[in-house]
Design a protein around this motif. Structure first.
Motif, PDB file in Angstrom:
ATOM      1  N   VAL A  42       0.391  12.604  -8.336  1.00  0.00           N
ATOM      2  CA  VAL A  42       0.524  11.722  -7.162  1.00  0.00           C
ATOM      3  C   VAL A  42      -0.144  10.449  -7.468  1.00  0.00           C
ATOM      4  O   VAL A  42      -1.242  10.417  -8.111  1.00  0.00           O
ATOM      5  CB  VAL A  42      -0.258  12.443  -5.796  1.00  0.00           C
ATOM      6  N   ILE A  43       0.420   9.435  -7.072  1.00  0.00           N
ATOM      7  CA  ILE A  43      -0.063   7.995  -7.033  1.00  0.00           C
ATOM      8  C   ILE A  43      -0.301   7.485  -5.680  1.00  0.00           C
ATOM      9  O   ILE A  43       0.430   7.371  -4.916  1.00  0.00           O
ATOM     10  CB  ILE A  43       0.897   6.998  -7.809  1.00  0.00           C
ATOM     11  N   LEU A  44      -1.617   6.788  -5.626  1.00  0.00           N
ATOM     12  CA  LEU A  44      -1.888   6.140  -4.393  1.00  0.00           C
ATOM     13  C   LEU A  44      -1.830   4.527  -4.469  1.00  0.00           C
ATOM     14  O   LEU A  44      -2.403   4.120  -5.614  1.00  0.00           O
ATOM     15  CB  LEU A  44      -3.248   6.476  -3.924  1.00  0.00           C
ATOM     16  N   VAL A  45      -1.101   3.901  -3.760  1.00  0.00           N
ATOM     17  CA  VAL A  45      -0.959   2.559  -4.013  1.00  0.00           C
ATOM     18  C   VAL A  45      -1.235   1.983  -2.772  1.00  0.00           C
ATOM     19  O   VAL A  45      -0.539   1.889  -1.610  1.00  0.00           O
ATOM     20  CB  VAL A  45       0.319   2.062  -4.162  1.00  0.00           C
ATOM     21  N   PRO A  46      -2.608   1.012  -2.589  1.00  0.00           N
ATOM     22  CA  PRO A  46      -2.771   0.431  -1.398  1.00  0.00           C
ATOM     23  C   PRO A  46      -1.769  -0.698  -0.964  1.00  0.00           C
ATOM     24  O   PRO A  46      -1.466  -1.532  -1.921  1.00  0.00           O
ATOM     25  CB  PRO A  46      -4.384  -0.429  -1.675  1.00  0.00           C
ATOM     26  N   ALA A  47      -1.527  -0.625   0.238  1.00  0.00           N
ATOM     27  CA  ALA A  47      -0.546  -1.454   0.761  1.00  0.00           C
ATOM     28  C   ALA A  47      -1.115  -2.837   1.050  1.00  0.00           C
ATOM     29  O   ALA A  47      -1.107  -3.639   2.175  1.00  0.00           O
ATOM     30  CB  ALA A  47       0.222  -0.934   1.944  1.00  0.00           C
ATOM     31  N   ARG A  48      -1.662  -3.565   0.164  1.00  0.00           N
ATOM     32  CA  ARG A  48      -2.092  -4.835   0.270  1.00  0.00           C
ATOM     33  C   ARG A  48      -1.469  -5.688  -0.806  1.00  0.00           C
ATOM     34  O   ARG A  48      -1.175  -5.611  -2.197  1.00  0.00           O
ATOM     35  CB  ARG A  48      -3.590  -4.932  -0.055  1.00  0.00           C
TER      36      ARG A  48
END
Length: 160
Positions: A42-48
């Motif tokens: 799983v990859i987490l991508v901060p929505a910034r």
């Protein structure tokens, strides 16, 4: 001609879009499944916008990223009975800030080394992809937020 508003909206990097499937959205991060069936990944991508490194995030966002990442690691480790959980933020190929969370096993193809550069990904078949997406949505859905628009959801932060 545009009014410039689209420049101010979060957009997922094209490489991440092509290599992953969207699972859902936590208060800060989009949750993506890497298309490599050999590993629960799983990859987490901060929505910034324009975040390339963790220090580009606000202090509040840094704390939230750590909370979301730690929660994902714990859920994945328990659910997949992982021997080890690898977590890494590499920006060598994709500059957009993204954090990998990979369940590892002593019998996986790259053990004990890193998965990067070991061998080509083995994409999910359509049925297996659908099954894994459903499995992960069920695993993480208790903390998903409804919108995926990349707006600042600070009021929705979940402090675990």
């Amino acid at each position: 001609m545009t009014d410039g508003s689209e420049r101010n909206m979060f957009q997922l990097d094209e490489r991440l879009q092509s290599d992953t499937t969207l699972i859902g959205r936590l208060p800060l991060c989009q949750v993506l499944l890497m298309n490599d069936s050999r590993y629960p990944w799983v990859i987490l991508v901060p929505a910034r916008i324009d975040a390339k490194e963790i220090y580009h995030l606000s202090g509040e966002d840094r704390i939230q990223l750590m909370k979301e990442s730690s929660w994902v690691l714990e859920k994945m480790s328990d659910h997949f009975s992982a021997r080890s959980m690898n977590v890494a933020s590499l920006g060598n190929v994709v500059a957009q800030l993204h954090v990998h969370h990979i369940a590892r096993y002593e019998d996986d193809p790259a053990w004990p080394g890193p998965v990067w550069g070991h061998s080509a990904a083995v994409p999910y078949g359509s049925d297996a992809l659908e099954t894994r997406v459903h499995e992960l949505k069920n695993l993480f859905s208790s903390h998903f937020v409804a919108d995926l628009d990349g707006e600042d959801d600070a009021e929705n932060y979940i402090y675990w």
